[in-house]
Design a protein around this motif. Structure first.
Motif, PDB file in Angstrom:
ATOM      1  N   LEU A  40      -5.956   3.140  -7.150  1.00  0.00           N
ATOM      2  CA  LEU A  40      -6.486   3.246  -5.984  1.00  0.00           C
ATOM      3  C   LEU A  40      -7.632   2.198  -5.816  1.00  0.00           C
ATOM      4  O   LEU A  40      -7.904   1.590  -4.621  1.00  0.00           O
ATOM      5  CB  LEU A  40      -7.486   4.643  -5.919  1.00  0.00           C
ATOM      6  N   VAL A  60      -0.090  12.208  -9.101  1.00  0.00           N
ATOM      7  CA  VAL A  60      -0.887  13.456  -9.060  1.00  0.00           C
ATOM      8  C   VAL A  60       0.114  14.921  -9.255  1.00  0.00           C
ATOM      9  O   VAL A  60      -0.124  15.702 -10.024  1.00  0.00           O
ATOM     10  CB  VAL A  60      -1.274  13.629  -7.716  1.00  0.00           C
ATOM     11  N   ILE A  61       1.199  14.753  -8.989  1.00  0.00           N
ATOM     12  CA  ILE A  61       2.459  15.798  -9.061  1.00  0.00           C
ATOM     13  C   ILE A  61       2.505  15.989 -10.656  1.00  0.00           C
ATOM     14  O   ILE A  61       2.667  17.185 -11.077  1.00  0.00           O
ATOM     15  CB  ILE A  61       3.680  15.667  -8.590  1.00  0.00           C
ATOM     16  N   ILE A  77      -3.792   6.045 -11.864  1.00  0.00           N
ATOM     17  CA  ILE A  77      -4.195   6.357 -10.451  1.00  0.00           C
ATOM     18  C   ILE A  77      -5.442   5.810  -9.933  1.00  0.00           C
ATOM     19  O   ILE A  77      -5.636   5.429  -8.964  1.00  0.00           O
ATOM     20  CB  ILE A  77      -3.924   7.929 -10.125  1.00  0.00           C
ATOM     21  N   LEU A 125       0.843   4.055  -2.589  1.00  0.00           N
ATOM     22  CA  LEU A 125       0.321   5.388  -2.343  1.00  0.00           C
ATOM     23  C   LEU A 125       1.432   6.581  -2.952  1.00  0.00           C
ATOM     24  O   LEU A 125       0.843   7.434  -3.257  1.00  0.00           O
ATOM     25  CB  LEU A 125       0.094   5.576  -0.908  1.00  0.00           C
ATOM     26  N   PHE A 126       2.623   6.124  -2.917  1.00  0.00           N
ATOM     27  CA  PHE A 126       3.571   6.899  -3.466  1.00  0.00           C
ATOM     28  C   PHE A 126       3.442   7.037  -4.861  1.00  0.00           C
ATOM     29  O   PHE A 126       3.673   8.253  -5.400  1.00  0.00           O
ATOM     30  CB  PHE A 126       5.118   6.181  -3.190  1.00  0.00           C
ATOM     31  N   SER A 134       0.788  -1.205   0.080  1.00  0.00           N
ATOM     32  CA  SER A 134       0.073  -0.101   0.042  1.00  0.00           C
ATOM     33  C   SER A 134       0.903   1.138   0.157  1.00  0.00           C
ATOM     34  O   SER A 134       0.483   2.366  -0.566  1.00  0.00           O
ATOM     35  CB  SER A 134      -0.960   0.055   1.328  1.00  0.00           C
ATOM     36  N   CYS A 172       0.606   7.010  -6.822  1.00  0.00           N
ATOM     37  CA  CYS A 172      -0.339   7.866  -6.899  1.00  0.00           C
ATOM     38  C   CYS A 172       0.163   9.305  -6.619  1.00  0.00           C
ATOM     39  O   CYS A 172      -0.335  10.246  -7.399  1.00  0.00           O
ATOM     40  CB  CYS A 172      -1.691   7.661  -5.798  1.00  0.00           C
ATOM     41  N   LEU A 173       0.752   9.437  -5.560  1.00  0.00           N
ATOM     42  CA  LEU A 173       1.220  10.693  -5.166  1.00  0.00           C
ATOM     43  C   LEU A 173       2.074  11.346  -6.464  1.00  0.00           C
ATOM     44  O   LEU A 173       1.900  12.611  -6.624  1.00  0.00           O
ATOM     45  CB  LEU A 173       1.898  11.006  -3.952  1.00  0.00           C
ATOM     46  N   ILE A 174       3.038  10.742  -6.651  1.00  0.00           N
ATOM     47  CA  ILE A 174       3.943  11.288  -7.823  1.00  0.00           C
ATOM     48  C   ILE A 174       3.278  11.370  -9.202  1.00  0.00           C
ATOM     49  O   ILE A 174       3.218  12.345  -9.847  1.00  0.00           O
ATOM     50  CB  ILE A 174       4.939   9.901  -8.066  1.00  0.00           C
TER      51      ILE A 174
END
Length: 169
Positions: free
Chosen positions: A77, A29-30, A73, A22-23, A18, A25-27
């Motif tokens: 999720l 979004v950036i 993403i 999550l990492f 997870s 997904c964060l990258i």
């Protein structure tokens, strides 16, 4: 011998972490915000003159990359939230209660995005990730590659046919 359904819900699928998802997904979004900012910046800089074909195609390529990342993403999720609490319910929804009762383990894949319910007799079936995610991601990626390549070719043609500036003494 199969496990009780209550212990299945507490298991995590093989190969899924997870924190890593999550990492990712964060990258993602950036990356999306950066690329949308690049497209917006390019539009704002060139308001006084007409856009070239290369500029339009480059913008479409960047937006296609954004769509590809956003779809990834979205699917990631789905896989990430499957890990926590309702894996058995999703397996039951995808294959029915009879198949879900035979599930002995789970596995997940990052590419293509997939959450798989493994049956103790050796079979398996996919659950949780919406069926449109991987094909749509493939189409968006192909569009990004195609428009990006055509944009580069069009830009190079504009440079070679444009006015040449020579400096003499």
């Amino acid at each position: 011998m199969s496990k009780a359904p209550s212990s299945l819900a507490a298991d995590s699928p093989d190969g899924i972490d997870s924190i890593l998802l999550l990492f990712i997904c964060l990258i993602g979004v950036i990356v999306i915000f950066t690329l949308v900012g690049m497209v917006g910046s390019g539009i704002a800089k060139r308001t006084g003159r007409p856009k070239t074909r290369a500029e339009w195609l480059g913008g479409i390529a960047l937006l296609s990359v954004c769509a590809t990342v956003a779809l990834y993403i979205w699917g990631a999720l789905h896989v990430m939230f499957m890990e926590s609490y309702n894996m058995r319910e999703e397996c039951a929804k995808a294959g029915g209660e009879a198949k879900a009762a035979q599930v002995d383990r789970y596995s997940a894949s990052y590419f293509p995005l997939r959450f798989t319910c493994r049956i103790d007799e050796g079979g398996s079936y996919d659950a949780a990730v919406p069926g449109y995610v991987n094909p749509a991601m493939g189409v968006a990626f192909a569009l990004a590659i195609a428009t990006g390549a055509v944009s580069v070719v069009a830009r190079d043609q504009n440079r070679s046919t444009g006015p040449t500036v020579t400096r003499g003494r």
